[in-house]
Design a protein around this motif. Structure first.
Motif, mmCIF file in Angstrom:
data_model
loop_
_atom_site.group_PDB
_atom_site.id
_atom_site.type_symbol
_atom_site.label_atom_id
_atom_site.label_comp_id
_atom_site.label_asym_id
_atom_site.label_seq_id
_atom_site.Cartn_x
_atom_site.Cartn_y
_atom_site.Cartn_z
ATOM 1 N N ALA A 169 3.035 32.233 45.357
ATOM 2 C CA ALA A 169 3.428 31.518 44.128
ATOM 3 C C ALA A 169 3.303 30.095 44.240
ATOM 4 O O ALA A 169 3.808 29.119 43.332
ATOM 5 C CB ALA A 169 4.949 32.002 43.829
ATOM 6 N N LYS A 170 2.589 29.570 45.235
ATOM 7 C CA LYS A 170 2.457 28.151 45.386
ATOM 8 C C LYS A 170 3.912 27.376 45.514
ATOM 9 O O LYS A 170 3.940 26.322 45.016
ATOM 10 C CB LYS A 170 1.313 27.229 44.527
ATOM 11 N N ILE A 171 4.800 27.925 46.078
ATOM 12 C CA ILE A 171 6.187 27.261 46.221
ATOM 13 C C ILE A 171 6.238 26.361 47.451
ATOM 14 O O ILE A 171 5.742 26.969 48.489
ATOM 15 C CB ILE A 171 7.296 28.326 46.154
ATOM 16 N N PRO A 172 6.495 25.076 47.363
ATOM 17 C CA PRO A 172 6.486 24.329 48.678
ATOM 18 C C PRO A 172 7.353 24.637 50.037
ATOM 19 O O PRO A 172 8.678 24.955 49.504
ATOM 20 C CB PRO A 172 6.888 22.914 48.192
ATOM 21 N N THR A 173 6.565 24.871 50.850
ATOM 22 C CA THR A 173 7.712 25.377 51.961
ATOM 23 C C THR A 173 6.732 25.040 53.033
ATOM 24 O O THR A 173 5.537 24.474 53.166
ATOM 25 C CB THR A 173 7.473 26.813 51.940
ATOM 26 N N ALA A 174 7.308 25.101 54.245
ATOM 27 C CA ALA A 174 6.494 24.787 55.585
ATOM 28 C C ALA A 174 5.514 25.661 55.922
ATOM 29 O O ALA A 174 5.674 26.891 55.584
ATOM 30 C CB ALA A 174 7.680 24.790 56.911
ATOM 31 N N ASN A 175 4.264 25.167 56.606
ATOM 32 C CA ASN A 175 3.345 26.009 56.777
ATOM 33 C C ASN A 175 3.829 27.122 57.864
ATOM 34 O O ASN A 175 4.768 26.833 58.635
ATOM 35 C CB ASN A 175 2.120 25.325 57.478
ATOM 36 N N GLU B 159 5.838 25.448 60.878
ATOM 37 C CA GLU B 159 5.785 23.835 61.083
ATOM 38 C C GLU B 159 7.134 23.508 61.082
ATOM 39 O O GLU B 159 8.071 23.729 60.161
ATOM 40 C CB GLU B 159 4.889 23.406 59.870
ATOM 41 N N LYS B 160 7.594 22.395 61.803
ATOM 42 C CA LYS B 160 8.856 21.932 62.082
ATOM 43 C C LYS B 160 8.850 20.855 60.730
ATOM 44 O O LYS B 160 8.080 19.767 61.114
ATOM 45 C CB LYS B 160 9.298 21.314 63.134
ATOM 46 N N ILE B 161 9.671 20.735 59.803
ATOM 47 C CA ILE B 161 9.594 19.740 58.801
ATOM 48 C C ILE B 161 10.979 18.819 59.136
ATOM 49 O O ILE B 161 11.898 19.373 59.654
ATOM 50 C CB ILE B 161 9.311 20.201 57.357
#
Ligand code: AMP
Ligand code: GLY
Length: 442
Positions: A129-135, A201-203
């Motif tokens: 859904a292209k919801i922003p989240t860490a890779n 990925e650590k954000i």
């Protein structure tokens, strides 16, 4: 509320309510729900020793595994409405079973609960859904994990895929720690919950909890909150279920919240619909506000604990109608939650040793408490010979409301001075981000 809830027209009977769960979260839900005069009785199953102190509330033992008897018991009690608190019964499909048997339930079915009980599924959901989240990388074996960790040029976080009571996330400082975390998960530290591992990925950035009450299509947002996940002051030490919280979170501006709505909340509900998931319950968005914008750290299919204890005192007596509307698919989407001109904060008192091993059974003594806009919700208590005793890692949730956070926490900590049990531990810096006088106090 700005929805016309002044009468009970259009609502089902709400005389007898059942809340499933045994924590501070469920006690605070019961406390908020019983405020409505239409509600005659709130059963908490199993509840804890604090449940009996709440007006109209009664603890009741129900065997949720014995499905035939369950329906019989609920009919006998004339239950009108059921709220399921914790993730495990939701993940096990209890809401589906109850709906199939014509009960009116707040809480998603098994399909919706997957947002929480499979982190890899949730990541793929967000990716779709292209919801922003860490890779992320979903891995099925230690060998696969090792390859990714070895070749990665960015710091990684290691997560067990399934439910792990908030303990399945590792934030390693080195590749070696990454390997050991993945190894411990694949070696069975969390049983079947660790058959799959998610490397992320650590954000970086502050975290905030956003709660959307959802009726399958429409939603209403509760006041935002910030939790304190780490055990020790200055946000050090291991992750816990939550050591305290405050609400609303001033960190989020109106613009931020609009952006979160557009980029995260609405796409999540649209994607659920695309997947034919009729989500009737709360979606808990665990967000990190990074330099490149808000990102989802995790979804939960339930209210946060201790965020729920913090937010419930900000709700008015019509809160139960919102839950009911969600369960019926009846939200208009225009409902506004009229929060008082107050803010709320919560400090959790834990048993020594939590979140690792701890002992229980210690008597709890509560002295003179300021109860004006202050609540004590029991998180892990029991009673023995009429005496209140500790019965969990998180023992009590001490909550206060006032016009600013300095006052809130001054009063919460004053109340805490009146609470005694062997090995009591709590953080003194809950709400430090919003307490102007915090540095002066320390
Ligand atoms: P979770 O149980 O997924 O909420 O993770 C527990 C905590 O781990 C979060 O509240 C964050 O503080 C931290 N965390 C989880 N995922 C990440 C990530 N990708 N980057 C940095 N920290 C994370
Ligand atoms: N407060 C964090 C949680 O409920 O998962």
């Amino acid at each position: 509320m700005s929805i016309n809830l002044s009468s009970s027209k259009g609502f089902n009977r709400l005389e007898n309510i059942l809340i499933i769960g045994n924590g501070g979260r469920e006690n605070s839900l019961a406390w908020a729900i019983q405020k409505n005069e239409l509600v005659k009785k709130v059963y908490l199953s199993p509840g804890n020793a604090g449940s009996d102190r709440i007006n109209k509330c009664e603890r009741i033992a129900i065997d949720f595994n014995n499905k035939n008897l369950l329906v019989e018991n609920l009919n006998f009690l004339k239950i009108d409405f059921i709220v399921i608190g914790p993730e495990i019964p939701l993940a096990n499909g209890l809401a589906d079973f109850l709906r199939e048997n014509d009960f009116n339930v707040f809480g998603p079915g098994k399909d919706g609960a997957k947002l929480e009980y499979s982190k890899s599924w949730a990541k793929e959901f967000m990716q779709g859904a292209k919801i922003p989240t860490a890779n992320f990388w979903k891995v099925n074996s230690l060998e696969e994990a090792k390859k990714i960790i070895h070749s990665s040029s960015i710091p990684l976080v290691v997560k067990a895929d399934g439910l792990a009571s908030g303990k399945g996330v590792f934030i390693p400082d080195s590749k070696d720690e990454c390997f050991s975390a993945a190894e411990s998960i694949f070696n069975g530290k969390f049983g079947n919950s660790g058959n799959v591992v998610v490397l992320e990925e650590k954000i970086q950035g502050p975290e905030v909890s956003v709660f959307a009450l959802c009726d399958g299509e429409k939603y209403v947002l509760l006041p935002t909150a910030q939790d304190h996940k780490r055990l020790n002051e200055n946000d050090k030490g291991p992750n816990t279920g939550g050591m305290g919280a405050y609400s609303p979170a001033p960190l989020l501006t109106k613009d931020d919240l609009n952006r979160i709505t557009k980029e995260i909340i609405e796409p999540t509900i649209d994607e659920l619909n695309k997947k034919n998931i009729d989500y009737k319950g709360v979606i808990y968005f665990g967000l990190m506000i990074t330099k490149s914008g808000p990102k989802v750290i995790e979804y939960n299919c339930r209210f946060g604990d201790p965020e729920c204890q913090t937010i419930m005192p900000l709700m008015d007596k019509n809160f139960v109608f919102l839950l009911e509307k969600c369960s019926m698919g009846n939200l208009t989407g225009d409902e506004k939650i009229p929060t008082p001109d107050k803010v709320s904060g919560c400090v959790i008192a834990t048993s020594k040793g939590y979140p690792q091993e701890y002992k229980t059974g210690f008597p709890i003594k509560i002295g003179k408490i300021d109860s004006n806009d202050c609540q004590i919700f029991d998180s892990g208590t029991s009673s023995k010979n009429g005496e209140l005793i500790t019965n969990g890692g998180r023992v009590l949730s001490i909550v206060c409301q006032d016009k600013d956070f300095d006052k809130v926490f001054e009063r919460a900590y004053k109340n805490l001075k009146e609470i005694h049990f062997d090995g009591i531990y709590f953080r003194n810096d809950i709400g430090h981000q919003v307490r102007e006088n915090y540095s002066k106090e320390t």
